[in-house]
Design a protein around this motif. Sequence first.
Motif, PDB file in Angstrom:
ATOM      1  N   ARG A  64       0.821  -1.193   0.000  1.00 52.68           N
ATOM      2  CA  ARG A  64       0.000   0.000   0.000  1.00 52.68           C
ATOM      3  C   ARG A  64       0.870   1.263   0.000  1.00 52.68           C
ATOM      4  N   ALA A  65       0.328   2.304  -0.611  1.00 51.19           N
ATOM      5  CA  ALA A  65       1.054   3.572  -0.693  1.00 51.19           C
ATOM      6  C   ALA A  65       1.126   4.262   0.655  1.00 51.19           C
ATOM      7  N   ALA A  66       2.108   5.155   0.771  1.00 49.56           N
ATOM      8  CA  ALA A  66       2.110   6.109   1.875  1.00 49.56           C
ATOM      9  C   ALA A  66       1.079   7.180   1.532  1.00 49.56           C
ATOM     10  N   VAL A  67       0.231   7.533   2.476  1.00 54.50           N
ATOM     11  CA  VAL A  67      -0.792   8.544   2.228  1.00 54.50           C
ATOM     12  C   VAL A  67      -0.459   9.795   3.046  1.00 54.50           C
ATOM     13  N   VAL A  68      -0.277  10.901   2.340  1.00 50.99           N
ATOM     14  CA  VAL A  68       0.100  12.155   2.982  1.00 50.99           C
ATOM     15  C   VAL A  68      -0.994  13.185   2.724  1.00 50.99           C
ATOM     16  N   VAL A  69      -1.476  13.827   3.767  1.00 46.58           N
ATOM     17  CA  VAL A  69      -2.523  14.836   3.607  1.00 46.58           C
ATOM     18  C   VAL A  69      -1.954  16.202   3.965  1.00 46.58           C
ATOM     19  N   THR A  70      -2.194  17.198   3.126  1.00 48.91           N
ATOM     20  CA  THR A  70      -1.816  18.570   3.482  1.00 48.91           C
ATOM     21  C   THR A  70      -3.092  19.336   3.810  1.00 48.91           C
ATOM     22  N   PHE A  71      -3.040  20.139   4.863  1.00 44.68           N
ATOM     23  CA  PHE A  71      -4.241  20.868   5.276  1.00 44.68           C
ATOM     24  C   PHE A  71      -3.875  22.197   5.913  1.00 44.68           C
ATOM     25  N   SER A  72      -4.715  23.177   5.694  1.00 45.15           N
ATOM     26  CA  SER A  72      -4.652  24.420   6.462  1.00 45.15           C
ATOM     27  C   SER A  72      -6.071  24.913   6.619  1.00 45.15           C
ATOM     28  N   GLY A  73      -6.419  25.350   7.828  1.00 43.85           N
ATOM     29  CA  GLY A  73      -7.777  25.854   8.041  1.00 43.85           C
ATOM     30  C   GLY A  73      -7.981  27.209   7.386  1.00 43.85           C
ATOM     31  N   LYS A  74      -6.899  27.806   6.932  1.00 44.31           N
ATOM     32  CA  LYS A  74      -7.014  29.118   6.317  1.00 44.31           C
ATOM     33  C   LYS A  74      -6.465  29.030   4.889  1.00 44.31           C
ATOM     34  N   GLY A  75      -7.170  29.623   3.953  1.00 41.09           N
ATOM     35  CA  GLY A  75      -6.710  29.582   2.567  1.00 41.09           C
ATOM     36  C   GLY A  75      -5.483  30.475   2.365  1.00 41.09           C
ATOM     37  N   GLY A  76      -4.732  30.174   1.329  1.00 30.12           N
ATOM     38  CA  GLY A  76      -3.623  31.055   0.962  1.00 30.12           C
ATOM     39  C   GLY A  76      -2.334  30.821   1.715  1.00 30.12           C
ATOM     40  N   THR A  77      -2.251  29.743   2.512  1.00 34.20           N
ATOM     41  CA  THR A  77      -0.995  29.506   3.239  1.00 34.20           C
ATOM     42  C   THR A  77       0.005  28.670   2.427  1.00 34.20           C
ATOM     43  N   GLY A  78      -0.434  28.173   1.284  1.00 35.63           N
ATOM     44  CA  GLY A  78       0.470  27.383   0.452  1.00 35.63           C
ATOM     45  C   GLY A  78       0.208  25.884   0.538  1.00 35.63           C
ATOM     46  N   THR A  79      -0.942  25.498   1.025  1.00 33.81           N
ATOM     47  CA  THR A  79      -1.277  24.072   1.158  1.00 33.81           C
ATOM     48  C   THR A  79      -1.188  23.352  -0.188  1.00 33.81           C
ATOM     49  N   SER A  80      -1.794  23.951  -1.200  1.00 33.26           N
ATOM     50  CA  SER A  80      -1.778  23.297  -2.513  1.00 33.26           C
ATOM     51  C   SER A  80      -0.379  23.343  -3.117  1.00 33.26           C
ATOM     52  N   MET A  81       0.319  24.437  -2.897  1.00 32.22           N
ATOM     53  CA  MET A  81       1.693  24.534  -3.394  1.00 32.22           C
ATOM     54  C   MET A  81       2.530  23.392  -2.815  1.00 32.22           C
ATOM     55  N   VAL A  82       2.388  23.157  -1.513  1.00 34.16           N
ATOM     56  CA  VAL A  82       3.148  22.084  -0.869  1.00 34.16           C
ATOM     57  C   VAL A  82       2.711  20.721  -1.423  1.00 34.16           C
ATOM     58  N   ALA A  83       1.394  20.510  -1.519  1.00 36.29           N
ATOM     59  CA  ALA A  83       0.892  19.209  -1.989  1.00 36.29           C
ATOM     60  C   ALA A  83       1.417  18.896  -3.399  1.00 36.29           C
ATOM     61  N   ILE A  84       1.321  19.884  -4.265  1.00 36.71           N
ATOM     62  CA  ILE A  84       1.709  19.669  -5.656  1.00 36.71           C
ATOM     63  C   ILE A  84       3.207  19.402  -5.781  1.00 36.71           C
ATOM     64  N   ASN A  85       3.983  20.158  -5.036  1.00 38.21           N
ATOM     65  CA  ASN A  85       5.431  19.970  -5.120  1.00 38.21           C
ATOM     66  C   ASN A  85       5.880  18.659  -4.487  1.00 38.21           C
ATOM     67  N   LEU A  86       5.253  18.310  -3.373  1.00 35.75           N
ATOM     68  CA  LEU A  86       5.589  17.018  -2.761  1.00 35.75           C
ATOM     69  C   LEU A  86       5.290  15.895  -3.738  1.00 35.75           C
ATOM     70  N   ALA A  87       4.089  15.961  -4.309  1.00 40.79           N
ATOM     71  CA  ALA A  87       3.674  14.902  -5.226  1.00 40.79           C
ATOM     72  C   ALA A  87       4.613  14.842  -6.430  1.00 40.79           C
ATOM     73  N   ALA A  88       4.989  16.018  -6.944  1.00 42.89           N
ATOM     74  CA  ALA A  88       5.883  16.040  -8.115  1.00 42.89           C
ATOM     75  C   ALA A  88       7.258  15.500  -7.743  1.00 42.89           C
ATOM     76  N   ALA A  89       7.740  15.871  -6.550  1.00 45.14           N
ATOM     77  CA  ALA A  89       9.049  15.372  -6.124  1.00 45.14           C
ATOM     78  C   ALA A  89       9.001  13.857  -5.966  1.00 45.14           C
ATOM     79  N   LEU A  90       7.896  13.364  -5.455  1.00 42.47           N
ATOM     80  CA  LEU A  90       7.783  11.928  -5.224  1.00 42.47           C
ATOM     81  C   LEU A  90       7.544  11.170  -6.526  1.00 42.47           C
ATOM     82  N   ALA A  91       6.987  11.864  -7.511  1.00 42.92           N
ATOM     83  CA  ALA A  91       6.725  11.220  -8.807  1.00 42.92           C
ATOM     84  C   ALA A  91       7.973  11.175  -9.655  1.00 42.92           C
ATOM     85  N   ASP A  92       8.902  12.064  -9.361  1.00 46.21           N
ATOM     86  CA  ASP A  92      10.083  12.167 -10.214  1.00 46.21           C
ATOM     87  C   ASP A  92      10.779  10.817 -10.237  1.00 46.21           C
TER      88      ASP A  92
END
Length: 421
Positions: free
Chosen positions: A152-180
């Motif tokens: 089974r895969a490692a499952v990593v969740v990124t979250f912030s209760g407030k928008g604009g903190t970079g949650t999606s930026m972190v998620a996308i970059n983590l995923a891209a780094a792990l996909a490389d």
Amino acid sequence: MIRVLIADEIARIVGDLEKLKPYADVIDVCGVAHQASAVIEEAWLRQPDVLVLHERFTELPQADFAAHLGSVSPATRVLLMTGGDSPARAGPAWTVGAVAETVEGPELLHAIRVAAGVLPPRNAGSGGETADGTAEGNIDTDRREVRTPRGRAAVVVTFSGKGGTGTSMVAINLAAALADGGGGRAALLDTDLQFGDAAGMLHVDNHLLSIADLAAHGEDIENSLLDAVLATGPAELRVLRAPSSPELAETITAAGLRAIVRATARAHAVVVIDTPSHLDERVLEAFELADRILLVTSYNLSAVRGTKATLLLLEALGVDMDRVDVVLNHTRPRTNYRREDIEEILGRTILIDLPYDPRVDPSLDSGTPIVLAQPRAELARRLVALSQLVRGDGATRDETAIELPAPAPPVYRRRFSLGRR
Ligand SMILES: Nc1ncnc2c1ncn2[C@@H]1O[C@H](COP(=O)(O)OP(=O)(O)O)[C@@H](O)[C@H]1O
Ligand SMILES: [Mg+2]
């Protein structure tokens, strides 16, 4: 290839990863432990050839530690890393060598090779290296073969209760780094169901199928269906995009999301889940399925307060807090706070802080995450270090090949529920 687990403070781990980077063809840093309490578990999960253990982490009862390590990962040999500027001091008998934390890459490589038994010690009998000849050349390659991570895969969740903190930026970059490295090993799930834009940030928004199409098929998700619904982004990252229209968000239930995460986790090595900036049943479901929850916060009091509230809530929910980490992101070039101030408010240490980089927006606009577009940027390096930290959190091993200690307890018991049902 020597598989290495590094156990040290996060700041030094980042440095050690840098030092070892040129030797990626011979050294596989298969895991890291940034808390003394996590070393045994990581060693059990990764079965490294060499554990590079900072002496700061050996304050625990040492005999117990050595015995415990030996029982969960018998082939692992310990290379002690000693602090301060002085040369390495020899470690206790259960270590096979010692190296000073200040050494450069080539020396670190040499010490690891000696510890692994592939090189004889430079000055056998003197200096810091205490490798005993008995285990030299004693690497059981057949045994290592069956330890190749799978399952089974490692499952990593990124979250912030407030928008604009970079949650999606972190998620996308983590995923891209792990996909490389390609092969479609990593998947990114965008569960910001109303306004998620991961697909836009990865330039796969022309792909029409979304998480809503998967949810519509019920909870029995076949691989062929999953494959058709996932878009393919940069570095062969597989992307499950958010619905194209906000009203479709309602069609995805917590149970539906669980089935989707499980199906995706079966088909990949790592699954990164981006979330909306509010809590509901589906986000809690994602937390429940996560091996690691990264709370992204920024140098902004309102964001930090939101993170504090989230930490308290997760604790109240009974979440295993060892799985929760705070990532501090600089969304602006200048800030009025220090990291220590934020740690004090949160009552916990920050796992890693991410610098501001004006190239973030252009990278998101161009569909190429900064870890791929600007790999030398400090922000990219830190995101890659973070990806190394989280990459093996899942049950990624062949469970039939080795005797396992008792399974870890479930992520948490849900004591009450939030949001709509
Ligand atoms: N480290 C950073 N350096 C520069 N800008 C950043 C950084 N992190 C985030 N940003 C900015 O913040 C914006 C919001 O990021 P995003 O990941 O969409 O936040 P969230 O998902 O938490 O709402 C980005 O579009 C970018 O402009
Ligand atoms: Mg977002």
